[in-house]
Design an enzyme around this catalytic site. Sequence first.
Site, PDB file in Angstrom:
ATOM      1  CB  SER A   1       7.350  -5.068   2.192  1.00  0.00           C
ATOM      2  OG  SER A   1       6.559  -6.226   1.792  1.00  0.00           O
TER       3      SER A   1
ATOM      4  CE  LYS B   1       8.868  -5.613  -1.512  1.00  0.00           C
ATOM      5  NZ  LYS B   1      10.545  -6.741  -1.219  1.00  0.00           N
TER       6      LYS B   1
ATOM      7  CE  LYS C   1       5.585  -7.443  -0.959  1.00  0.00           C
ATOM      8  NZ  LYS C   1       6.611  -8.737  -2.081  1.00  0.00           N
TER       9      LYS C   1
ATOM     10  CG  ASP D   1       8.563  -7.251  -4.117  1.00  0.00           C
ATOM     11  OD1 ASP D   1       8.559  -8.131  -5.522  1.00  0.00           O
ATOM     12  OD2 ASP D   1       9.153  -8.058  -3.569  1.00  0.00           O
TER      13      ASP D   1
ATOM     14  CD  GLU E   1      11.895  -7.270  -3.925  1.00  0.00           C
ATOM     15  OE1 GLU E   1      11.748  -6.378  -3.696  1.00  0.00           O
ATOM     16  OE2 GLU E   1      11.826  -8.340  -2.985  1.00  0.00           O
TER      17      GLU E   1
ATOM     18  CG  ASP F   1      12.790 -11.331  -3.000  1.00  0.00           C
ATOM     19  OD1 ASP F   1      13.960 -12.661  -3.406  1.00  0.00           O
ATOM     20  OD2 ASP F   1      11.661 -10.917  -2.919  1.00  0.00           O
TER      21      ASP F   1
ATOM     22  CE  LYS G   1      12.752 -11.788   0.760  1.00  0.00           C
ATOM     23  NZ  LYS G   1      11.946 -12.142  -0.053  1.00  0.00           N
TER      24      LYS G   1
ATOM     25  N   GLY H   1      12.959  -9.404   3.559  1.00  0.00           N
ATOM     26  CA  GLY H   1      12.272  -9.954   4.601  1.00  0.00           C
ATOM     27  C   GLY H   1      11.184 -11.028   4.478  1.00  0.00           C
TER      28      GLY H   1
HETATM   29  O1  OSB Z   1       8.601 -11.002  -1.907  1.00  0.00           O
HETATM   30  O2  OSB Z   1      10.256 -10.146  -0.473  1.00  0.00           O
HETATM   31  C1  OSB Z   1       9.698 -10.517  -0.846  1.00  0.00           C
HETATM   32  C2  OSB Z   1       6.461 -11.807   2.659  1.00  0.00           C
HETATM   33  C3  OSB Z   1       6.652 -12.910   1.993  1.00  0.00           C
HETATM   34  C4  OSB Z   1       7.119 -13.169   1.256  1.00  0.00           C
HETATM   35  C5  OSB Z   1       7.779 -12.800  -0.705  1.00  0.00           C
HETATM   36  C6  OSB Z   1       8.447 -11.184  -0.069  1.00  0.00           C
HETATM   37  C7  OSB Z   1       7.383 -10.800   1.142  1.00  0.00           C
HETATM   38  C8  OSB Z   1       7.484  -9.136   1.649  1.00  0.00           C
HETATM   39  C9  OSB Z   1       7.782  -8.645   3.474  1.00  0.00           C
HETATM   40  O3  OSB Z   1       8.425  -8.682   1.237  1.00  0.00           O
HETATM   41  C10 OSB Z   1       8.705  -8.330   3.749  1.00  0.00           C
HETATM   42  C11 OSB Z   1       9.018  -8.446   5.317  1.00  0.00           C
HETATM   43  O4  OSB Z   1       8.206  -7.166   6.247  1.00  0.00           O
HETATM   44  O5  OSB Z   1       9.248  -9.403   5.767  1.00  0.00           O
HETATM   45 MG    MG Z   2      10.642  -9.652  -2.811  1.00  0.00          MG
END
Ligand code: OSB
Ligand code: MG
Length: 380
Positions: free
Chosen positions: A147, A173, A175, A200, A225, A250, A274, A302
């Site tokens: 991510s 992924k 953001k 995402d 996402e 999510d 999660k 994560g």
């Molecule tokens: O939305 O998946 C998410 C990190 C913090 C809060 C929300 C998210 C995330 C990530 C990071 O996308 C995932 C990771 O590398 O731990």
């Molecule tokens: Mg997410």
Amino acid sequence: MPDVAIPAANTGMKIDQIILREIRMPLVAPFETSFGATTQRRIVLVEVKGEGNSGWGEVTAGETPFYNEENTDTAWIILKDFAIPRVLGQPLGSAAEAAERFEAIRGHRMATGGLEAALWDWEAKSKSIPLFQLIGGSQKEIPCGVSIGIQKNVKELLAKIRTELAAGYQRVKIKIKPGWDVAVLERVRKEFPRLRLMADANSAYTLADRAHLKTLDRFYLMMLEQPLAHDDLIDHARLQQWLETPICLDESIRTVRHAEQAIETNACRIINIKLGRVGGFTPAKQIHDYCLAAKIPVWCGGMLESGIGRAHNIALSTLPGFVLPGDVAASKRYWQQDVIQPEVEVTSEGTIRVTEGSGIGYEVSLERIEQLTVRKEIYS
Ligand code: OSB
Ligand code: MG
């Protein structure tokens, strides 16, 4: 004293002490999403002790209540005042009963989930078996993705993607948010036409943006996402009808009931599970089992976890429905030095090999944890 008496199980888990610690860990690089940037994690670790064993759990709440309603400090209070009293002195038969104990606590699943996961680790260690085996997992190697947060500019994003692909990761992924979406994806797709790519939004859009979101279809993303509100299913169902791109939920999925409703209403075609968000292994397994039967692919999300939460995510990812690469990556992407040994490593094929040691399968570095600890309370 607990606020409610719970009949004691006759056998059960002999937990006589629970320790809460808050550790502070600076990330190797800031992580930015549509709701803000994180540079230093404030993580609550839960240690449950009894019969010479320690079980470890991690609370995945963020520093701010912007991903969901929880944060580091609310989690501490919920654990101390409501969750820990439901376990100490009122033995559980097994970790599988813990989530039910916490059901009276509305929401705050990341708080209770940290303790729930610690109880599973403790039970696995007391039986000298790996945690993944105790939860019923079977995959020996799990596929990994990364991510990548919002960057200063597209050039830096492209450089990051190149680095991660060279390391072997199987999907990327990115953001997105309004102003960092279509033009960015355009450039990523141009440079990496065959990349397994997804985006995402962390709830950065509304249904009024549906025409704009429709333009993302041309990037043939694996999934989009959580585009809409953190607690919504209905607008996601409306949006999914508009889009070719599969929606993955999510934030909106906190319980198995939410998963059922999302699937029944076609609010999504994929679910990100999660451990913290849903309150631990028992609810995570329920959602997994439901999705497996409904043929909805799942993957493990994560929350920038330390090695302890990361090890739990690896165990969870061994369940058979986790068929898509997760956001479970190598320790060194996050930390100068992790709190477990060995650190989590990813193979050049972009997989993590599941370890066979008992419990979480990694040694917890107590010395390192104590160095990072800024507050600690012992309950017995
Ligand atoms: O939305 O998946 C998410 C990190 C913090 C809060 C929300 C998210 C995330 C990530 C990071 O996308 C995932 C990771 O590398 O731990
Ligand atoms: Mg997410």
